[in-house]
Structure formats: C-alpha cells, structure tokens
Scaffold this active site. Sequence first.
Site, mmCIF file in Angstrom:
data_model
loop_
_atom_site.group_PDB
_atom_site.id
_atom_site.type_symbol
_atom_site.label_atom_id
_atom_site.label_comp_id
_atom_site.label_asym_id
_atom_site.label_seq_id
_atom_site.Cartn_x
_atom_site.Cartn_y
_atom_site.Cartn_z
ATOM 1 N N LYS A 1 -32.421 -4.160 56.349
ATOM 2 C CA LYS A 1 -32.432 -2.718 56.609
ATOM 3 C C LYS A 1 -33.688 -2.039 56.070
ATOM 4 O O LYS A 1 -34.067 -0.976 56.524
ATOM 5 C CB LYS A 1 -31.160 -2.051 56.066
ATOM 6 C CG LYS A 1 -30.894 -2.274 54.596
ATOM 7 C CD LYS A 1 -29.658 -1.492 54.166
ATOM 8 C CE LYS A 1 -28.560 -2.372 53.636
ATOM 9 N NZ LYS A 1 -28.862 -3.121 52.406
ATOM 10 N N LYS B 1 -35.196 -12.932 57.459
ATOM 11 C CA LYS B 1 -33.894 -12.361 57.824
ATOM 12 C C LYS B 1 -34.018 -10.897 58.228
ATOM 13 O O LYS B 1 -34.949 -10.205 57.801
ATOM 14 C CB LYS B 1 -32.897 -12.535 56.684
ATOM 15 C CG LYS B 1 -33.111 -11.617 55.510
ATOM 16 C CD LYS B 1 -31.834 -11.563 54.659
ATOM 17 C CE LYS B 1 -32.016 -10.522 53.564
ATOM 18 N NZ LYS B 1 -30.802 -9.899 53.138
ATOM 19 N N LYS C 1 -38.990 -10.223 47.548
ATOM 20 C CA LYS C 1 -39.152 -8.772 47.401
ATOM 21 C C LYS C 1 -40.356 -8.441 46.531
ATOM 22 O O LYS C 1 -41.021 -7.444 46.763
ATOM 23 C CB LYS C 1 -37.879 -8.138 46.832
ATOM 24 C CG LYS C 1 -36.772 -8.096 47.869
ATOM 25 C CD LYS C 1 -35.653 -7.166 47.506
ATOM 26 C CE LYS C 1 -34.689 -7.048 48.671
ATOM 27 N NZ LYS C 1 -33.498 -6.288 48.380
HETATM 28 N N1 AQP Z 1 -29.778 -10.721 58.068
HETATM 29 C C1 AQP Z 1 -28.593 -10.918 57.559
HETATM 30 N N2 AQP Z 1 -27.745 -11.818 58.097
HETATM 31 C C2 AQP Z 1 -26.522 -12.008 57.581
HETATM 32 N N3 AQP Z 1 -26.056 -11.328 56.511
HETATM 33 C C3 AQP Z 1 -26.855 -10.417 55.937
HETATM 34 N N4 AQP Z 1 -26.704 -9.596 54.886
HETATM 35 C C4 AQP Z 1 -27.830 -8.868 54.722
HETATM 36 N N5 AQP Z 1 -28.727 -9.200 55.658
HETATM 37 C C5 AQP Z 1 -28.159 -10.166 56.419
HETATM 38 C C6 AQP Z 1 -25.499 -9.508 54.113
HETATM 39 O O1 AQP Z 1 -25.153 -8.140 53.977
HETATM 40 C C7 AQP Z 1 -24.543 -7.944 52.724
HETATM 41 C C8 AQP Z 1 -25.073 -6.750 52.054
HETATM 42 O O2 AQP Z 1 -26.394 -6.904 51.762
HETATM 43 P P1 AQP Z 1 -27.080 -5.901 50.770
HETATM 44 O O3 AQP Z 1 -27.347 -4.630 51.430
HETATM 45 O O4 AQP Z 1 -26.296 -5.778 49.515
HETATM 46 O O5 AQP Z 1 -28.385 -6.662 50.388
HETATM 47 P P2 AQP Z 1 -29.367 -7.497 51.228
HETATM 48 O O6 AQP Z 1 -28.833 -8.861 51.429
HETATM 49 O O7 AQP Z 1 -30.677 -7.380 50.516
HETATM 50 O O8 AQP Z 1 -29.410 -6.737 52.633
HETATM 51 P P3 AQP Z 1 -30.645 -6.166 53.394
HETATM 52 O O9 AQP Z 1 -30.174 -5.574 54.674
HETATM 53 O O10 AQP Z 1 -31.721 -7.199 53.471
HETATM 54 O O11 AQP Z 1 -31.053 -4.973 52.435
HETATM 55 P P4 AQP Z 1 -32.437 -4.618 51.795
HETATM 56 O O12 AQP Z 1 -33.390 -4.549 52.949
HETATM 57 O O13 AQP Z 1 -32.224 -3.319 51.127
HETATM 58 O O14 AQP Z 1 -32.757 -5.700 50.838
HETATM 59 C C9 AQP Z 1 -24.713 -9.233 51.925
HETATM 60 O O15 AQP Z 1 -23.482 -9.907 51.953
HETATM 61 C C10 AQP Z 1 -25.741 -9.983 52.687
HETATM 62 O O16 AQP Z 1 -25.533 -11.376 52.601
#
Ligand code: AQP
Length: 329
Positions: A197, A194, A113
């Site tokens: 969002k 990965k 990030k």
């Molecule tokens: N690509 C993914 N595959 C499987 N699991 C995923 N998770 C996120 N992306 C994937 C799981 O979703 C949960 C919540 O995630 P989060 O929103 O708390 O944080 P994150 O992992 O940073 O998710 P994002 O979508 O990538 O958000 P941003 O873009 O805001 O950083 C977690 O259990 C995560 O493992």
Amino acid sequence: MDKKVVYSGIQPSGSLTIGNYLGALKNFIGLQDEYNCLYCIVDMHAITVPQEPKLLRKNTLDVLALYLAAGLDPEKSIIYIQSHVPAHVELMWMLNSISSMGQLQRMTQFKDKSKKSKEVLAGIFNYPVLMAADILLYQTSYVPVGEDQKQHVELTRDLAQKFNARYSDTFVLPDILTPKSGARIMSLQDPSIKMSKSDPDANSFILILDDEEATRRKIKRAVTDSLNSIDYNDEQVGLKNLINIYSSFSGKSVEEIVAMYDGKGYGEFKEDLADVVCDGLRPLRERFKEIRADKEYLEKVYKEGAEKASYLANKTLRKVYKKMGFIAK
Ligand code: AQP
C-alpha cells in the site's frame, strides 16, 4: 476445552490493497467461529514510517470500517486499535531486553524498507519486537498473515521460547496460518516485489477502495511479457501474479484458468480478470460506504474492543512484570 486464540492486525499506513485483502483480511472472516479471534488495527506499527496525522486518523477508521464490511463481527471477535492498549508497548520494551540486534538485522522487511528510505528509523528496526508483543500478549496459537510475515512470526516464537526458558513458562508459541491462495500478491508494475500500500507508484497496486474504472485501468496496464500465451510458470511472473489474483477472487484453480484461456490473448484475459476483481469487491465496497458513515457505531466497536483486549493483555503483562523481578504497585 477453551477455543484457541487467533491474532492478526493490519497497519493503517495507507489504503488497503487487494494484497492485504487476499493475504490477510479475507481469511480472518472464516476463523471467527472456530477460534477466539482478536483483530487489531496496528496504528503503532504504522508510525514506523512517517505518517501525516490527519491521514493516519482517516486510514485507521477506514481499516476498521473495512474489517466490519468484510464480515468481522464484534460479537464474535475482539476488534480494536493498538494504541488504545498500552500493554503492547510495555511488553515490547521487556522483549527488547531479550532480542538480539543480529537477528533483527536479518529481517527481510527491515532490509527492504531501510533500503527504500534515506533515514533508517529505529522504529522500523524494532517493528518485529512490537509485533511479537502483539501476538504474545494474548497467548495466541495462530497468526493468519500473508507469507511475507512468516519471518516475523518465527522471531516471535524464538522470543517466546527464550523468555519461557529464562523466566519459566509464560507464553504460548504461535504458528503462522497462511492462506492456500493469495499468500503473496505481487506488484502489478514490478512482479519481483510484493504489492504494497505504500508503494509510490499507484499503478502497482489495486486498492480495495479504488473505483471500478481505476481497477480496470490498473489491470490493463499491468506488466506481462511478449510471449502472448496464457501459461503459469516462473518465466512469466507478471502473468503468474495475475492468474493468482484471478484464482483468489473466482475460486477457480490455476489449471482451470489456464485451460479456459488456451489460445486466447492477454487483452481478453485482462478484461475478464477486471470483471472478476470488480465483482468480487463490489459488495465489500458498498458495505464499506454505509459503515464508514456511521461514526457512532465505529466508536462503539473500538471502545468495547479496547476494553476486552486490555483485560486479556494486562493479565499477561502482570505475569511478565512479576517474573522479571519488578515490584508490584
Ligand atoms: N502483497 C501481499 N500479498 C499477500 N499478503 C499481503 N499482506 C501485505 N501485502 C501482501 C498481508 O497483509 C497483512 C497486513 O499487512 P500490514 O499492513 O500490517 O503490513 P505489510 O505486510 O507491510 O503490508 P503492506 O501493504 O506492504 O504495507 P506497507 O506498504 O505499509 O508496508 C499482513 O498479514 C500481510 O502479510
């Protein structure tokens, strides 16, 4: 014997993707009978990257409605918003006092990030300490998260061990609980990263709340390769990701899917995949609309959830203050 505690949360940092659904939310549902579950909407984590206030409010309620639409039951689980329980931030500060900069600098999410942003914020650096506080406040045994969060749960264990060794037994050491399939869903445009969002390219993810037309369009545009043969291997990473998504939504094994499409082209596979994803998300998308429209119900759920969570969190927090040498009020 008391049931063990399961804790997890999702950031309202955008609209949820099928990665969030398959890697996290979908797996929360089945745990509710066997464990004492707490499911949080981690809005304090979301502000570690800049958020538009109006959108943060909307996304927070969207995530709550999605939790409920997916089958989280406020009669069985504690469902709440992180900022409603200040104990999270208080414990984070205490844990900061035993966290090493070196260890935090090694966190892959921090590295990824901070590479993406012009200005590296202290919040992103401290994110895993807040996550440790979330988990440890509730004496959690299991944390159902996607594989991408494994390193953070390991850090949480380390901090718990360190605190217990220094101040006597206080925290339960948590373990990660990853799903068999759907553990890591990759970007549809760059399968080496990965699905996220907050990815600026909307074609890289499918949102749970995308309409069917957008879902089909994004799958059609998903990056594959020029081999035009349905196989599951590390040379065809884009296709591998699509097969994983197919498998998670349909319940079919990877082997079954590869056999079903033997000799067939990517076009046909992608059309069927779009059907499988749309069929899998349709009931959730419909229930979401009903629940999201009921503001009073949503408010009731998050207020009651915060009350129950605060009671448990403050029990742990009082112990921590005492053990660290603070004077009780
Ligand atoms: N690509 C993914 N595959 C499987 N699991 C995923 N998770 C996120 N992306 C994937 C799981 O979703 C949960 C919540 O995630 P989060 O929103 O708390 O944080 P994150 O992992 O940073 O998710 P994002 O979508 O990538 O958000 P941003 O873009 O805001 O950083 C977690 O259990 C995560 O493992």
